[in-house]
Design an enzyme around this catalytic site. Structure first.
Site, PDB file in Angstrom:
ATOM      1  N   ASP A 279     -96.511  95.967 -26.274  1.00  0.00           N
ATOM      2  CA  ASP A 279     -95.198  95.600 -25.781  1.00  0.00           C
ATOM      3  C   ASP A 279     -94.427  96.860 -25.435  1.00  0.00           C
ATOM      4  OD1 ASP A 279     -93.562  93.281 -25.147  1.00  0.00           O
ATOM      5  OD2 ASP A 279     -92.169  94.109 -26.628  1.00  0.00           O
TER       6      ASP A 279
ATOM      7  N   PRO B  70     -96.802  85.699  -9.478  1.00  0.00           N
ATOM      8  CA  PRO B  70     -96.153  84.473  -9.943  1.00  0.00           C
ATOM      9  C   PRO B  70     -94.756  84.319  -9.349  1.00  0.00           C
ATOM     10  CG  PRO B  70     -96.202  86.108 -11.695  1.00  0.00           C
ATOM     11  CD  PRO B  70     -96.991  86.669 -10.549  1.00  0.00           C
TER      12      PRO B  70
ATOM     13  N   TYR C 215     -85.985  95.744  -8.753  1.00  0.00           N
ATOM     14  CA  TYR C 215     -87.098  94.849  -9.083  1.00  0.00           C
ATOM     15  C   TYR C 215     -87.973  94.593  -7.863  1.00  0.00           C
ATOM     16  CZ  TYR C 215     -89.753  90.802 -10.580  1.00  0.00           C
ATOM     17  OH  TYR C 215     -90.781  89.948 -10.887  1.00  0.00           O
TER      18      TYR C 215
ATOM     19  N   VAL D 113     -90.881  81.623 -13.408  1.00  0.00           N
ATOM     20  CA  VAL D 113     -91.458  80.875 -14.518  1.00  0.00           C
ATOM     21  C   VAL D 113     -90.401  80.814 -15.608  1.00  0.00           C
ATOM     22  CG1 VAL D 113     -93.308  80.809 -16.230  1.00  0.00           C
ATOM     23  CG2 VAL D 113     -93.775  81.695 -13.930  1.00  0.00           C
TER      24      VAL D 113
ATOM     25  N   GLY E  85     -93.962  84.985 -23.418  1.00  0.00           N
ATOM     26  CA  GLY E  85     -94.102  84.497 -22.052  1.00  0.00           C
ATOM     27  C   GLY E  85     -95.516  84.594 -21.496  1.00  0.00           C
ATOM     28  N   ILE E  86     -95.607  85.011 -20.244  1.00  0.00           N
ATOM     29  CA  ILE E  86     -96.892  85.076 -19.550  1.00  0.00           C
ATOM     30  C   ILE E  86     -97.834  86.071 -20.215  1.00  0.00           C
ATOM     31  CG2 ILE E  86     -98.014  85.638 -17.357  1.00  0.00           C
ATOM     32  CD1 ILE E  86     -95.414  84.681 -15.957  1.00  0.00           C
TER      33      ILE E  86
END
Length: 173
Positions: A36, A155, A125, A158, A16-17
């Site tokens: 990661d 962001p 979150y 996405v 991803g991003i």
């Protein structure tokens, strides 16, 4: 290349991003250390200075996006979201700041979230990403006089592989 000789550490880099950050930084000439979720912070913060001298650019992109609301939120899930989304930023910044301070130049980019400004019921979150923005401001105030620029991105949604997998889960609201 604009970043020749610079070392960048990118967390959440598997896809991803985060993966896109790695590709762009490498294309611009940086040595990129892709981290990661399974890579321990302590191992990375010891290895990077030994191998590259210091971390010049830190991109804190690691994050989790659990489904939570007040009724279903466990304290364990709350703590995990805070640890991954916020605490990792603090630990990496604290570990790499001495080297960037000594060099008089550094960049820290933290990934917050644009949805913290909208209605959303994902308590863990939303709270963690809101904290990312506040932590970014505090780090910028503390480190700015040392030549370290600290910013956050925000962001929106996405369509990354991780987001699409999450959206297909049966408990998705």
């Amino acid at each position: 290349m604009a970043l020749d000789g610079k070392t960048a550490v990118v967390t959440g880099a598997a896809r991803g991003i985060g993966y896109a950050y790695c590709r762009r930084l490498a294309a611009d000439g940086a040595h990129v250390v892709a981290v990661d979720i399974d890579d321990p912070v302590n191992a990375v913060t010891r290895t990077v200075p030994d191998r590259y001298g210091r971390c010049d650019i830190l991109v804190n992109h690691a994050g989790i996006f659990p489904f939570t609301d007040l009724e279903r939120l466990s304290i364990e899930l709350w703590r995990k979201a805070q640890a991954v989304n916020v605490e990792s930023i603090l630990l990496f910044a604290r570990a790499f700041a001495p080297g960037t301070r000594a060099a008089g130049w550094g960049r820290i980019v933290n990934t917050g979230s644009g949805i913290t400004l909208t209605r959303n019921r994902d308590l863990a979150y939303m709270t963690s990403k809101g904290t990312v923005h506040v932590l970014t401001r505090a780090l910028a105030d503390e480190l700015g006089d040392s030549g370290i620029t600290v910013n956050a991105t925000a962001p929106g949604l996405v369509a990354t592989q991780g987001f699409l997998a999450r959206a297909q889960r049966p408990d998705h609201r």
